[in-house]
Design an enzyme around this catalytic site. Structure first.
Site, PDB file in Angstrom:
ATOM      1  N   HIS A  96       4.375   2.045  -8.204  1.00 16.15           N
ATOM      2  CA  HIS A  96       3.390   0.957  -8.188  1.00 16.15           C
ATOM      3  C   HIS A  96       2.456   1.070  -9.400  1.00 16.15           C
ATOM      4  O   HIS A  96       2.104   0.068 -10.027  1.00 16.15           O
ATOM      5  CB  HIS A  96       2.535   1.022  -6.921  1.00 16.15           C
ATOM      6  CG  HIS A  96       3.287   0.823  -5.645  1.00 16.15           C
ATOM      7  ND1 HIS A  96       3.512   1.836  -4.757  1.00 16.15           N
ATOM      8  CD2 HIS A  96       3.858  -0.288  -5.116  1.00 16.15           C
ATOM      9  CE1 HIS A  96       4.187   1.360  -3.723  1.00 16.15           C
ATOM     10  NE2 HIS A  96       4.417   0.083  -3.912  1.00 16.15           N
ATOM     11  N   ASP A 102      13.912  -2.494  -5.272  1.00 22.39           N
ATOM     12  CA  ASP A 102      14.208  -3.489  -4.237  1.00 22.39           C
ATOM     13  C   ASP A 102      14.985  -4.637  -4.884  1.00 22.39           C
ATOM     14  O   ASP A 102      14.479  -5.752  -5.041  1.00 22.39           O
ATOM     15  CB  ASP A 102      12.908  -3.974  -3.598  1.00 22.39           C
ATOM     16  CG  ASP A 102      12.213  -2.855  -2.844  1.00 22.39           C
ATOM     17  OD1 ASP A 102      12.841  -2.259  -1.961  1.00 22.39           O
ATOM     18  OD2 ASP A 102      11.054  -2.551  -3.167  1.00 22.39           O
ATOM     19  N   GLY A 119       0.824  -1.208   0.000  1.00 21.56           N
ATOM     20  CA  GLY A 119       0.000   0.000   0.000  1.00 21.56           C
ATOM     21  C   GLY A 119       0.856   1.254   0.000  1.00 21.56           C
ATOM     22  O   GLY A 119       2.030   1.221  -0.353  1.00 21.56           O
ATOM     23  N   SER A 129       9.238   5.904  -3.261  1.00 20.91           N
ATOM     24  CA  SER A 129       9.123   4.920  -2.191  1.00 20.91           C
ATOM     25  C   SER A 129       7.979   5.345  -1.280  1.00 20.91           C
ATOM     26  O   SER A 129       7.770   6.551  -1.066  1.00 20.91           O
ATOM     27  CB  SER A 129      10.428   4.892  -1.378  1.00 20.91           C
ATOM     28  OG  SER A 129      10.213   4.265  -0.127  1.00 20.91           O
TER      29      SER A 129
HETATM   30  O1  PAF Z   1       8.009  -4.668  -1.827  1.00 18.77           O
HETATM   31  C1  PAF Z   1       7.053  -4.728  -1.028  1.00 18.77           C
HETATM   32  O2  PAF Z   1       6.196  -3.842  -0.976  1.00 18.77           O
HETATM   33  C2  PAF Z   1       6.935  -5.919  -0.109  1.00 18.77           C
HETATM   34  O3  PAF Z   1       8.167  -6.352   0.329  1.00 18.77           O
HETATM   35  C3  PAF Z   1       6.131  -7.077  -0.702  1.00 18.77           C
HETATM   36  C4  PAF Z   1       6.814  -7.675  -1.916  1.00 18.77           C
HETATM   37  C5  PAF Z   1       4.734  -6.599  -1.086  1.00 18.77           C
HETATM   38  C6  PAF Z   1       5.971  -8.203   0.323  1.00 18.77           C
HETATM   39  O4  PAF Z   1       5.318  -7.751   1.466  1.00 18.77           O
END
Ligand code: PAF
Length: 279
Positions: free
Chosen positions: A36, A149, A30, A184
């Site tokens: 995203h 990441d 979230g 982020s």
């Molecule tokens: O990258 C993230 O937001 C988290 O590490 C993930 C992959 C959703 C796992 O909780």
């Protein structure tokens, strides 16, 4: 867009979709941002059905304050997901995913003895457990993750191979603000003054990149980056490493194109930020 909060409802719905459709999964915690959104949009282009999960996974936090501070913005997130073309949101409560604390432990060997794994003990066990659960629940054809990441991507690549998940891992480039700051969810925790300082992380990465291309060694590049942050009082550098982009092991010289990564983690005030450059 349909929203589910229970595993049973999600599974029931997906069981009808699965036979005829390519399903994408975009796992998130979230506090969604344009990074995203880019993952959802790419998933939208490449699949028939896009599922995104929103779950702040307590098992991957080794610091209770970090977990408490993690932003939670479910309604806003759902609006962003819908606008980006997501079909299904899975936003379960902690008890739904963990009726009891998992006793199983996942270990990722050398992949987790460095960088994030070294500074956040148990983090990748928690990531691995929740991602494996989501893979089992959704059974996607493709799963989308951001390159920001980098170590998480390496761990998930290995999780997919070691557990034979029939899933294609799609890694998408880091999305940055105009001044270079990597997007982020944690950026929301920065004060206005810290936000002005934050692009120093990307500046340090580009500086290290240039030094390496000029022929300096990773050790020399690390010394320069360490000096750079020591003159910036808001920052506390945790690590700067030049590594093999796939194995994440430190290197002593630059590898073939696309195989070297410079990775940085630093606290800016109370907020921990990470970023990397692969070249
Ligand atoms: O990258 C993230 O937001 C988290 O590490 C993930 C992959 C959703 C796992 O909780």
């Amino acid at each position: 867009m349909i929203r589910f909060s229970t595993i049973a409802d999600l599974r029931k719905h997906l069981s009808t979709d699965r036979a005829s459709q390519k399903i994408a999964l975009v796992p998130t915690m979230g506090a969604l941002h344009e990074g995203h959104v880019a993952l959802i949009q790419k998933a939208r282009q490449e699949n028939d059905s896009v599922v995104s999960s929103i779950f702040v996974n307590p098992v991957q936090f080794n610091n209770p304050d970090d977990l408490a501070r993690y932003p939670r913005t479910l309604e806003d997130d759902c609006q962003k997901l819908e606008a980006a073309g997501c079909d299904i949101v899975f936003a379960p409560a902690v008890e739904e995913i963990y009726p009891e604390s998992p006793i199983m432990k996942l270990s990722f060997g050398d992949l987790e003895t460095v960088m994030e794994g070294a500074f956040r003990p148990g983090h990748f066990n928690g990531v691995g457990i929740v991602v494996a659960k989501l893979f089992n629940l959704v059974q996607p054809d493709r799963a989308y993750f951001g390159q920001k990441d980098l170590q998480q991507v390496a761990v998930i690549r290995r999780l997919i191979r070691d557990l034979s998940f029939p899933i294609e891992l799609v890694v998408c480039p880091t999305v940055r603000e105009a001044d270079g700051l990597a997007l982020s969810s944690r950026n929301r925790n920065l004060t206005a003054e810290e936000r002005e300082q934050a692009p120093a992380i990307y500046a340090a990465l580009t500086m290290a990149h240039e030094l390496l291309l000029e022929g300096q060694s990773p050790a020399q590049a690390r010394a320069s980056v360490t000096g750079y942050f020591s003159s910036r009082p808001g920052f506390r550098l945790e690590y700067v490493e030049t590594v093999n982009a796939e194995t994440l092991q430190p290197v002593v010289e630059v590898l073939a194109p696309g195989q070297t990564a410079i990775c940085i983690a630093a606290y800016l005030g109370q907020t921990r930020l990470i970023d990397n450059l692969v070249f």
